[in-house]
Design a protein around this motif. Structure first.
Motif, PDB file in Angstrom:
ATOM      1  N   ARG A  71       6.704  77.449  80.067  1.00 38.34           N
ATOM      2  CA  ARG A  71       6.593  78.376  79.185  1.00 38.34           C
ATOM      3  C   ARG A  71       5.502  79.151  78.643  1.00 38.34           C
ATOM      4  O   ARG A  71       4.934  80.444  78.430  1.00 38.34           O
ATOM      5  CB  ARG A  71       7.389  77.791  77.945  1.00 38.34           C
ATOM      6  N   LEU A  72       4.383  77.956  78.269  1.00 34.81           N
ATOM      7  CA  LEU A  72       3.030  78.611  78.086  1.00 34.81           C
ATOM      8  C   LEU A  72       2.430  79.399  79.078  1.00 34.81           C
ATOM      9  O   LEU A  72       1.807  80.490  78.587  1.00 34.81           O
ATOM     10  CB  LEU A  72       2.121  77.181  77.766  1.00 34.81           C
ATOM     11  N   ARG A  73       2.417  79.285  80.333  1.00 33.85           N
ATOM     12  CA  ARG A  73       1.928  79.962  81.436  1.00 33.85           C
ATOM     13  C   ARG A  73       2.374  81.242  81.454  1.00 33.85           C
ATOM     14  O   ARG A  73       1.822  82.361  81.600  1.00 33.85           O
ATOM     15  CB  ARG A  73       2.062  79.339  82.705  1.00 33.85           C
ATOM     16  N   ARG A  74       4.009  81.385  81.248  1.00 29.59           N
ATOM     17  CA  ARG A  74       4.654  82.736  81.278  1.00 29.59           C
ATOM     18  C   ARG A  74       4.020  83.601  79.993  1.00 29.59           C
ATOM     19  O   ARG A  74       3.709  84.752  80.039  1.00 29.59           O
ATOM     20  CB  ARG A  74       5.903  82.651  81.289  1.00 29.59           C
ATOM     21  N   SER A 101      -1.705  86.898  81.989  1.00 29.55           N
ATOM     22  CA  SER A 101      -3.139  87.008  82.715  1.00 29.55           C
ATOM     23  C   SER A 101      -4.256  86.531  81.734  1.00 29.55           C
ATOM     24  O   SER A 101      -5.455  86.651  82.231  1.00 29.55           O
ATOM     25  CB  SER A 101      -3.417  88.403  83.190  1.00 29.55           C
ATOM     26  N   GLN A 102      -4.048  86.191  80.601  1.00 31.75           N
ATOM     27  CA  GLN A 102      -4.947  85.808  79.598  1.00 31.75           C
ATOM     28  C   GLN A 102      -5.349  84.295  79.957  1.00 31.75           C
ATOM     29  O   GLN A 102      -4.671  83.506  80.593  1.00 31.75           O
ATOM     30  CB  GLN A 102      -4.181  85.847  78.136  1.00 31.75           C
ATOM     31  N   ARG A 103      -6.575  83.963  79.577  1.00 32.86           N
ATOM     32  CA  ARG A 103      -7.023  82.661  79.977  1.00 32.86           C
ATOM     33  C   ARG A 103      -7.156  82.040  78.551  1.00 32.86           C
ATOM     34  O   ARG A 103      -7.296  82.609  77.386  1.00 32.86           O
ATOM     35  CB  ARG A 103      -8.587  82.885  80.179  1.00 32.86           C
ATOM     36  N   LEU A 104      -6.872  80.502  78.501  1.00 31.46           N
ATOM     37  CA  LEU A 104      -6.827  79.763  77.242  1.00 31.46           C
ATOM     38  C   LEU A 104      -8.005  78.740  77.335  1.00 31.46           C
ATOM     39  O   LEU A 104      -8.041  78.158  78.160  1.00 31.46           O
ATOM     40  CB  LEU A 104      -5.153  78.985  77.442  1.00 31.46           C
ATOM     41  N   MET A 105      -8.579  78.568  76.245  1.00 32.35           N
ATOM     42  CA  MET A 105      -9.474  77.783  75.998  1.00 32.35           C
ATOM     43  C   MET A 105      -9.361  76.901  74.850  1.00 32.35           C
ATOM     44  O   MET A 105      -8.848  77.278  73.906  1.00 32.35           O
ATOM     45  CB  MET A 105     -10.987  78.385  75.730  1.00 32.35           C
TER      46      MET A 105
END
Length: 257
Positions: free
Chosen positions: A239-242, A246-250
Protein backbone atom coordinates in the motif's frame (compact mmCIF):
# COMPACT_ATOMS: atom_id res chain seq x y z
CA UNK A 1 29.81 -19.07 36.12
CA UNK A 2 27.06 -18.07 38.54
CA UNK A 3 23.75 -16.44 37.77
CA UNK A 4 23.91 -13.63 35.20
CA UNK A 5 22.50 -10.32 36.47
CA UNK A 6 21.86 -7.81 33.68
CA UNK A 7 21.39 -4.17 34.75
CA UNK A 8 20.15 -1.55 32.31
CA UNK A 9 18.05 1.59 32.28
CA UNK A 10 15.18 -0.08 30.40
CA UNK A 11 13.93 -3.61 30.92
CA UNK A 12 12.14 -5.59 28.15
CA UNK A 13 8.46 -6.13 28.72
CA UNK A 14 8.16 -3.29 31.24
CA UNK A 15 5.66 -0.46 30.86
CA UNK A 16 8.04 1.52 28.66
CA UNK A 17 8.84 0.58 25.05
CA UNK A 18 11.37 -2.19 24.44
CA UNK A 19 15.01 -1.36 25.05
CA UNK A 20 15.87 -1.33 21.36
CA UNK A 21 19.22 -2.80 20.32
CA UNK A 22 20.07 -3.72 23.88
CA UNK A 23 17.01 -5.96 24.12
CA UNK A 24 17.83 -7.55 20.77
CA UNK A 25 21.36 -8.31 21.93
CA UNK A 26 20.51 -9.68 25.37
CA UNK A 27 16.97 -11.04 25.47
CA UNK A 28 17.86 -14.23 23.61
CA UNK A 29 20.83 -14.82 25.90
CA UNK A 30 18.74 -14.62 29.05
CA UNK A 31 15.93 -16.66 27.53
CA UNK A 32 18.32 -19.56 27.03
CA UNK A 33 20.65 -19.07 29.98
CA UNK A 34 18.35 -17.62 32.63
CA UNK A 35 19.22 -14.97 35.17
CA UNK A 36 17.99 -11.66 36.55
CA UNK A 37 17.32 -8.44 34.61
CA UNK A 38 17.12 -5.30 36.75
CA UNK A 39 16.30 -1.72 35.79
CA UNK A 40 13.68 0.99 35.45
CA UNK A 41 10.09 -0.13 34.95
CA UNK A 42 9.32 2.68 32.51
CA UNK A 43 6.72 4.01 34.95
CA UNK A 44 6.90 7.56 36.31
CA UNK A 45 5.21 8.13 39.67
CA UNK A 46 4.31 11.20 41.69
CA UNK A 47 7.16 12.95 43.52
CA UNK A 48 5.24 12.55 46.78
CA UNK A 49 5.97 8.82 46.78
CA UNK A 50 8.29 8.17 49.71
CA UNK A 51 8.99 4.47 49.18
CA UNK A 52 9.30 3.06 45.66
CA UNK A 53 9.34 -0.74 45.83
CA UNK A 54 11.12 -3.28 43.67
CA UNK A 55 8.63 -5.20 41.53
CA UNK A 56 9.37 -8.79 40.55
CA UNK A 57 8.06 -10.98 37.74
CA UNK A 58 9.16 -14.22 36.08
CA UNK A 59 9.33 -15.20 32.43
CA UNK A 60 10.68 -18.68 31.84
CA UNK A 61 14.18 -18.93 33.24
CA UNK A 62 14.50 -15.15 33.61
CA UNK A 63 13.49 -13.04 36.58
CA UNK A 64 12.80 -9.34 36.12
CA UNK A 65 13.11 -6.76 38.90
CA UNK A 66 12.15 -3.12 38.26
CA UNK A 67 11.75 0.17 40.09
CA UNK A 68 9.73 3.23 39.13
CA UNK A 69 11.13 6.76 38.80
CA UNK A 70 9.63 9.83 40.39
CA UNK A 71 8.78 12.66 37.98
CA UNK A 72 11.70 14.80 39.14
CA UNK A 73 14.08 11.83 38.71
CA UNK A 74 12.74 11.10 35.25
CA UNK A 75 13.28 14.68 34.15
CA UNK A 76 16.70 15.22 35.73
CA UNK A 77 18.29 11.79 35.38
CA UNK A 78 16.75 10.58 32.15
CA UNK A 79 15.56 13.49 30.00
CA UNK A 80 17.99 16.25 30.87
CA UNK A 81 21.23 14.50 31.87
CA UNK A 82 21.28 11.09 30.13
CA UNK A 83 19.55 12.31 26.96
CA UNK A 84 20.38 16.02 27.06
CA UNK A 85 24.03 15.81 28.12
CA UNK A 86 25.57 12.35 27.85
CA UNK A 87 23.96 11.24 24.58
CA UNK A 88 25.13 14.22 22.49
CA UNK A 89 28.52 14.35 24.22
CA UNK A 90 29.26 10.67 23.59
CA UNK A 91 28.20 11.08 19.97
CA UNK A 92 30.60 14.00 19.46
CA UNK A 93 28.02 16.80 19.53
CA UNK A 94 29.04 18.90 22.57
CA UNK A 95 27.36 21.98 21.10
CA UNK A 96 24.00 20.31 21.81
CA UNK A 97 24.48 19.66 25.52
CA UNK A 98 22.60 21.62 28.18
CA UNK A 99 24.44 20.94 31.42
CA UNK A 100 23.04 21.81 34.86
CA UNK A 101 24.47 20.81 38.24
CA UNK A 102 20.98 19.84 39.44
CA UNK A 103 20.60 17.34 36.62
CA UNK A 104 24.02 15.83 37.32
CA UNK A 105 22.98 15.45 40.96
CA UNK A 106 19.72 13.75 39.92
CA UNK A 107 21.71 11.35 37.71
CA UNK A 108 23.93 10.39 40.63
CA UNK A 109 20.95 10.05 42.99
CA UNK A 110 19.10 7.66 40.67
CA UNK A 111 22.25 5.56 40.28
CA UNK A 112 22.51 5.40 44.08
CA UNK A 113 18.92 4.21 44.24
CA UNK A 114 19.64 1.57 41.61
CA UNK A 115 22.55 0.36 43.75
CA UNK A 116 20.50 0.32 46.95
CA UNK A 117 17.70 -1.66 45.28
CA UNK A 118 20.02 -4.09 43.50
CA UNK A 119 22.32 -5.12 46.36
CA UNK A 120 19.66 -7.12 48.31
CA UNK A 121 18.86 -9.08 45.14
CA UNK A 122 22.42 -10.30 44.57
CA UNK A 123 23.79 -13.73 45.39
CA UNK A 124 27.38 -14.54 46.25
CA UNK A 125 28.12 -16.18 42.87
CA UNK A 126 26.29 -13.71 40.62
CA UNK A 127 28.05 -12.11 37.66
CA UNK A 128 26.84 -8.53 37.15
CA UNK A 129 26.64 -7.03 33.66
CA UNK A 130 25.80 -3.30 33.58
CA UNK A 131 24.83 -1.54 30.35
CA UNK A 132 25.16 1.90 28.90
CA UNK A 133 25.72 5.54 29.77
CA UNK A 134 22.71 5.85 32.05
CA UNK A 135 24.62 3.84 34.66
CA UNK A 136 28.25 5.01 34.51
CA UNK A 137 28.48 5.49 38.32
CA UNK A 138 26.94 2.13 39.22
CA UNK A 139 30.05 -0.11 39.36
CA UNK A 140 31.72 2.14 41.95
CA UNK A 141 28.48 2.52 43.91
CA UNK A 142 28.15 -1.26 44.13
CA UNK A 143 31.77 -1.59 45.25
CA UNK A 144 31.15 1.04 47.93
CA UNK A 145 28.28 -1.09 49.22
CA UNK A 146 30.54 -4.11 49.62
CA UNK A 147 29.76 -5.93 46.37
CA UNK A 148 32.78 -8.02 45.36
CA UNK A 149 31.11 -9.98 42.58
CA UNK A 150 32.60 -9.80 39.07
CA UNK A 151 31.22 -6.68 37.32
CA UNK A 152 31.24 -6.03 33.62
CA UNK A 153 30.14 -2.81 31.93
CA UNK A 154 29.26 -2.44 28.26
CA UNK A 155 28.76 0.83 26.40
CA UNK A 156 26.43 0.51 23.41
CA UNK A 157 27.24 3.95 21.96
CA UNK A 158 30.53 5.59 20.86
CA UNK A 159 33.08 6.93 23.34
CA UNK A 160 34.44 10.38 22.42
CA UNK A 161 38.03 11.68 22.46
CA UNK A 162 39.23 12.93 25.87
CA UNK A 163 39.14 16.59 24.84
CA UNK A 164 35.41 16.22 24.12
CA UNK A 165 34.66 14.34 27.33
CA UNK A 166 36.65 16.90 29.31
CA UNK A 167 34.00 19.52 28.50
CA UNK A 168 31.77 17.80 31.06
CA UNK A 169 32.46 19.11 34.60
CA UNK A 170 31.86 15.69 36.19
CA UNK A 171 33.72 13.66 33.55
CA UNK A 172 36.39 12.44 35.97
CA UNK A 173 33.81 11.24 38.48
CA UNK A 174 31.90 9.35 35.77
CA UNK A 175 35.07 7.64 34.63
CA UNK A 176 36.02 6.62 38.15
CA UNK A 177 32.54 5.16 38.53
CA UNK A 178 32.64 2.92 35.48
CA UNK A 179 36.29 1.92 35.94
CA UNK A 180 35.40 0.19 39.22
CA UNK A 181 34.13 -2.65 37.03
CA UNK A 182 36.42 -5.57 36.24
CA UNK A 183 35.84 -5.35 32.51
CA UNK A 184 34.62 -2.41 30.41
CA UNK A 185 33.57 -3.24 26.88
CA UNK A 186 33.09 -0.88 23.93
CA UNK A 187 32.11 -1.39 20.30
CA UNK A 188 35.29 -0.41 18.39
CA UNK A 189 39.03 -0.08 18.81
CA UNK A 190 38.70 3.69 18.38
CA UNK A 191 36.29 3.76 21.33
CA UNK A 192 38.76 1.75 23.43
CA UNK A 193 41.61 4.14 22.58
CA UNK A 194 39.45 7.14 23.46
CA UNK A 195 38.45 5.58 26.78
CA UNK A 196 42.06 4.74 27.65
CA UNK A 197 43.19 8.26 26.75
CA UNK A 198 40.37 9.84 28.78
CA UNK A 199 41.28 7.66 31.75
CA UNK A 200 44.90 8.80 31.62
CA UNK A 201 43.96 12.46 31.20
CA UNK A 202 40.99 12.83 33.53
CA UNK A 203 41.79 10.34 36.31
CA UNK A 204 45.61 10.60 36.50
CA UNK A 205 45.87 9.65 40.19
CA UNK A 206 43.33 6.82 40.12
CA UNK A 207 44.21 3.16 39.76
CA UNK A 208 41.33 1.74 37.76
CA UNK A 209 40.89 -2.01 38.11
CA UNK A 210 39.00 -2.38 34.84
CA UNK A 211 40.34 -4.17 31.79
CA UNK A 212 39.24 -2.42 28.58
CA UNK A 213 38.06 -4.58 25.68
CA UNK A 214 36.43 -4.34 22.26
CA UNK A 215 33.30 -6.46 21.84
CA UNK A 216 31.17 -5.45 18.83
CA UNK A 217 27.53 -6.34 19.41
CA UNK A 218 26.38 -8.98 16.98
CA UNK A 219 22.90 -9.54 15.58
CA UNK A 220 21.14 -12.56 14.11
CA UNK A 221 21.75 -11.53 10.50
CA UNK A 222 19.59 -14.29 9.01
CA UNK A 223 16.64 -13.39 11.26
CA UNK A 224 16.92 -9.73 10.23
CA UNK A 225 17.11 -10.70 6.55
CA UNK A 226 14.04 -12.90 6.90
CA UNK A 227 12.18 -10.07 8.62
CA UNK A 228 13.13 -7.65 5.84
CA UNK A 229 11.99 -10.07 3.15
CA UNK A 230 8.68 -10.71 4.90
CA UNK A 231 8.12 -6.99 5.43
CA UNK A 232 8.75 -6.28 1.74
CA UNK A 233 5.85 -8.59 0.88
CA UNK A 234 3.51 -7.30 3.59
CA UNK A 235 0.20 -5.65 2.55
CA UNK A 236 1.17 -2.42 4.37
CA UNK A 237 4.38 -2.19 2.30
CA UNK A 238 2.52 -2.70 -0.95
CA UNK A 239 0.00 0.00 0.00
CA UNK A 240 2.86 2.38 0.83
CA UNK A 241 4.49 1.76 -2.57
CA UNK A 242 1.22 2.43 -4.38
CA UNK A 243 0.66 5.60 -2.37
CA UNK A 244 4.14 6.96 -3.07
CA UNK A 245 3.96 6.42 -6.80
CA UNK A 246 7.13 7.93 -8.31
CA UNK A 247 8.07 9.77 -5.11
CA UNK A 248 11.08 8.75 -3.04
CA UNK A 249 10.83 8.08 0.70
CA UNK A 250 13.65 8.93 3.11
CA UNK A 251 13.78 8.03 6.81
CA UNK A 252 16.12 9.78 9.24
CA UNK A 253 16.87 9.21 12.92
CA UNK A 254 18.50 12.02 14.88
CA UNK A 255 18.25 10.54 18.39
CA UNK A 256 18.27 7.04 19.84
CA UNK A 257 17.56 6.73 23.59
Amino acid sequence: MGRLVVVSNRVPGAAAPQAGGLAVALEDLLRHRGGLWFGWSGTVVDDATTSIPVRRRESGATSFATIDLAESEYQGFYNRFANGVLWPLLHGMPEQIHYRDDDAAAYQAVNRRFADALVPLLGADDVIWIHDYHLFPLPALLRARGVRNPIGFFLHVPFPPPETLALLPCAGALLRGVLAADLVGVQTEADRRNLAAATARLTPTARPQAHLGVFPVEIDARAFANLAEASARAPQTRRLRRGLGSQRLMIGIDRLD
